[in-house]
Design a protein around this motif. Sequence first.
Motif, PDB file in Angstrom:
ATOM      1  N   UNK A 155      18.756  30.589 -39.337  1.00  0.00           N
ATOM      2  CA  UNK A 155      17.696  31.128 -38.493  1.00  0.00           C
ATOM      3  C   UNK A 155      16.773  30.100 -37.881  1.00  0.00           C
ATOM      4  N   UNK A 156      16.944  28.812 -38.232  1.00  0.00           N
ATOM      5  CA  UNK A 156      16.029  27.799 -37.693  1.00  0.00           C
ATOM      6  C   UNK A 156      16.124  27.717 -36.172  1.00  0.00           C
ATOM      7  N   UNK A 157      17.295  28.035 -35.615  1.00  0.00           N
ATOM      8  CA  UNK A 157      17.417  28.008 -34.156  1.00  0.00           C
ATOM      9  C   UNK A 157      16.633  29.156 -33.529  1.00  0.00           C
ATOM     10  N   UNK A 158      16.726  30.349 -34.114  1.00  0.00           N
ATOM     11  CA  UNK A 158      15.963  31.481 -33.607  1.00  0.00           C
ATOM     12  C   UNK A 158      14.469  31.257 -33.794  1.00  0.00           C
ATOM     13  N   UNK A 159      14.115  30.620 -34.902  1.00  0.00           N
ATOM     14  CA  UNK A 159      12.709  30.304 -35.172  1.00  0.00           C
ATOM     15  C   UNK A 159      12.146  29.417 -34.065  1.00  0.00           C
ATOM     16  N   UNK A 160      12.892  28.397 -33.672  1.00  0.00           N
ATOM     17  CA  UNK A 160      12.441  27.512 -32.596  1.00  0.00           C
ATOM     18  C   UNK A 160      12.300  28.273 -31.278  1.00  0.00           C
ATOM     19  N   UNK A 161      13.252  29.164 -31.009  1.00  0.00           N
ATOM     20  CA  UNK A 161      13.177  29.956 -29.779  1.00  0.00           C
ATOM     21  C   UNK A 161      11.948  30.857 -29.786  1.00  0.00           C
ATOM     22  N   UNK A 162      11.669  31.474 -30.914  1.00  0.00           N
ATOM     23  CA  UNK A 162      10.534  32.400 -31.005  1.00  0.00           C
ATOM     24  C   UNK A 162       9.191  31.673 -30.948  1.00  0.00           C
ATOM     25  N   UNK A 163       9.131  30.479 -31.511  1.00  0.00           N
ATOM     26  CA  UNK A 163       7.872  29.727 -31.518  1.00  0.00           C
ATOM     27  C   UNK A 163       7.430  29.321 -30.113  1.00  0.00           C
ATOM     28  N   UNK A 164       8.382  29.304 -29.174  1.00  0.00           N
ATOM     29  CA  UNK A 164       8.053  28.828 -27.830  1.00  0.00           C
ATOM     30  C   UNK A 164       8.354  29.858 -26.739  1.00  0.00           C
TER      31      UNK A 164
ATOM     32  N   UNK B 211      19.070  22.416 -28.800  1.00  0.00           N
ATOM     33  CA  UNK B 211      20.266  21.735 -28.322  1.00  0.00           C
ATOM     34  C   UNK B 211      21.500  22.174 -29.105  1.00  0.00           C
ATOM     35  N   UNK B 212      21.298  22.913 -30.202  1.00  0.00           N
ATOM     36  CA  UNK B 212      22.417  23.310 -31.046  1.00  0.00           C
ATOM     37  C   UNK B 212      23.372  24.228 -30.289  1.00  0.00           C
ATOM     38  N   UNK B 213      24.656  24.081 -30.619  1.00  0.00           N
ATOM     39  CA  UNK B 213      25.713  24.833 -29.940  1.00  0.00           C
ATOM     40  C   UNK B 213      25.549  24.733 -28.421  1.00  0.00           C
ATOM     41  N   UNK B 214      25.323  23.524 -27.978  1.00  0.00           N
ATOM     42  CA  UNK B 214      25.201  23.223 -26.544  1.00  0.00           C
ATOM     43  C   UNK B 214      24.074  24.008 -25.877  1.00  0.00           C
ATOM     44  N   UNK B 215      23.048  24.326 -26.643  1.00  0.00           N
ATOM     45  CA  UNK B 215      21.903  25.031 -26.085  1.00  0.00           C
ATOM     46  C   UNK B 215      22.066  26.530 -26.025  1.00  0.00           C
ATOM     47  N   UNK B 216      23.245  27.025 -26.403  1.00  0.00           N
ATOM     48  CA  UNK B 216      23.513  28.465 -26.281  1.00  0.00           C
ATOM     49  C   UNK B 216      22.733  29.304 -27.289  1.00  0.00           C
ATOM     50  N   UNK B 217      22.207  28.676 -28.332  1.00  0.00           N
ATOM     51  CA  UNK B 217      21.481  29.444 -29.353  1.00  0.00           C
ATOM     52  C   UNK B 217      20.208  30.093 -28.815  1.00  0.00           C
ATOM     53  N   UNK B 218      19.690  29.601 -27.730  1.00  0.00           N
ATOM     54  CA  UNK B 218      18.470  30.178 -27.172  1.00  0.00           C
ATOM     55  C   UNK B 218      18.706  31.572 -26.576  1.00  0.00           C
ATOM     56  N   UNK B 219      19.838  31.771 -25.934  1.00  0.00           N
ATOM     57  CA  UNK B 219      20.022  32.945 -25.083  1.00  0.00           C
ATOM     58  C   UNK B 219      20.143  34.282 -25.808  1.00  0.00           C
ATOM     59  N   UNK B 220      20.839  34.388 -26.951  1.00  0.00           N
ATOM     60  CA  UNK B 220      20.857  35.689 -27.624  1.00  0.00           C
ATOM     61  C   UNK B 220      19.461  36.191 -27.984  1.00  0.00           C
TER      62      UNK B 220
END
Length: 421
Positions: free
Chosen positions: A15-24, A307-316
């Motif tokens: 969830x650290x990728x989703x956490x980064x997306x949510x924080x910003x 940048x994880x998974x080529x930046x695709x983690x942001x979009x879902x």
Amino acid sequence: MDRKLKIGVFGGYRGKTMIKALLHHPNAELVAVCDKYVPVLDKVRETAAAAGVEVALYESFDEFIKHPEMDAVVLANYANEHATFAVRCLKAGKHVLSEVLPCETMAQAVELIEAVEETGLVYAYAENYCYMQHTFEMWKRYKTGEIGEAVYGEGEYIHDCSAIWPSITYGERDHWRNKMYATFYCTHSLGPLIAMTGLRPVRVVGFETNPHECMIKLGSIRGAGIEMVTMENGVIFKSIHGDLKREPSSVNYQLYCTKGMMESGRLPENKKFNIYKESDRNCVGEWEKYDAVSDIAAEAREASGLKSHAGSDFYPTHCFIEKILGNEDGQWSVDVYMAVDMGICGILAYRSALAGNIPMEVPDLRDPAQRDAYRNDNACTNESIAGDQLLPITSRTEYLRDIPDEVYENVKQLWIEGKKA
């Protein structure tokens, strides 16, 4: 809604990728994170503090789900437990974004769909491979109709995880990855094809390669998985995924259509996109070849620093938020019906492999009349869920063996020492 969505994350490691997306994210606020492993929570606290945010931290899901004023939950827990926790969240009045995979059994697929229908809440599936630059471009370009209707497609997700096995299984004999059969983790390869075409699977034939000795020595007995899927209009998709030997990993998609075709590059060239459009003359057409770059929410994605998974983690996560809010980017969110279609192909493909590669019908669980046949179908390789419906861990029965405890103890020691296998 005139305020930011308040969202919690269950599972602080993935969830650290989703956490980064949510924080910003401009339309969301991270309010709570739950994980049973305290060092992960400590890291979350540091990440949130660096962003100037205070987040409630929980070790217990039962306490986490009662967090006040939490609109939605991101499920980033173990991959075989998503459906059961999604149902709990939905029934607690929370929208749900589920990490891969949507369900472990056919019974869970039925329960999940009915929970979404009964609550009327948003469920979204975080299949990030649908949002890689090249696959997202294929999705958008297919919708224009410029190369006609799909005829045949291939999806490939080859990722040899043997070296990192200690850091993702911790030497736990019962870790879900050690219980995973060959075709279970199918949605990275099959999912983008289903998303970009919008087609529904109706039949699947499954195959398993011979399990690799290096994985058996790490406590996992399974080969790579292959699914041959027939879609509702007769289109055939081939999906292959697993721990085959190559470096770097390979993520590749091809879609042949009535007026041309599209194909992606392979990792690490994950932006490479090619499209062929045929003219009015047979075998005469033009190619476009370029690096695909997504044009949605670019500012928010850059702010997240993902940048994880080529930046695709942001979009879902972004599309989930926008779906709840009724905004335009919500159209790219993968709903529960498409998610289940992606996931149950792997479940049924394994039954095909066990039965000698015979075709298995894929039900349309949008139709309530088709659900009763699967309502009590808990067949899987996890004894705690399957009970007397337990399936063998591999269809290649000549590879079945008892793995001694010392194998898992060695893997655990590698994890403790921070070493690769």
